[in-house]
Design a protein around this motif. Structure first.
Motif: not given
Length: 115
Positions: A75-97
């Protein structure tokens, strides 16, 4: 967006079952995380976001994630502001499948560096 992905002591990827979730590092830590398995064909198991301590505690006993434990879960994690969190999660899920979990299909992805 450039994320600072966390590694464990010795600059190695953290094993999900060995991370000290009681450590003060996790107090109020919110962001995104990626869980993957090792083995002959490493793959992303889960991508998520929220309170990192709570989410990783949950995944340590989640049957969906633990189904891959015989391959070694990291596991790894990164701090992300709340306003960007869902968009970052969406990108990661699309990229990492990831193998389990549902991607946020109704959220505009925010590009980030991969772990």
């Amino acid at each position: 967006m450039q994320l600072s992905w966390v590694k464990c002591q010795g600059e190695v990827w953290c094993m999900l079952g060995n991370v000290n979730l009681a450590h003060g590092h996790f107090d109020n830590m919110r962001g995104v995380y990626v869980i993957w398995h090792a083995g002959a064909t490493p793959a992303t198991v889960y991508v998520g976001s929220g309170f990192i301590r709570d989410r990783l505690t949950f995944h340590r006993t989640s049957p969906e994630v633990q189904a891959f434990s015989n391959l070694g879960l990291y596991v790894t994690w990164a701090s992300v502001p709340e306003t960007s969190r869902e968009g970052v999660e969406s990108f990661l899920a699309n990229a990492l499948k990831p193998k389990v979990g549902q991607a946020r299909t109704n959220t505009l992805p925010i590009d980030v560096n991969l772990p």
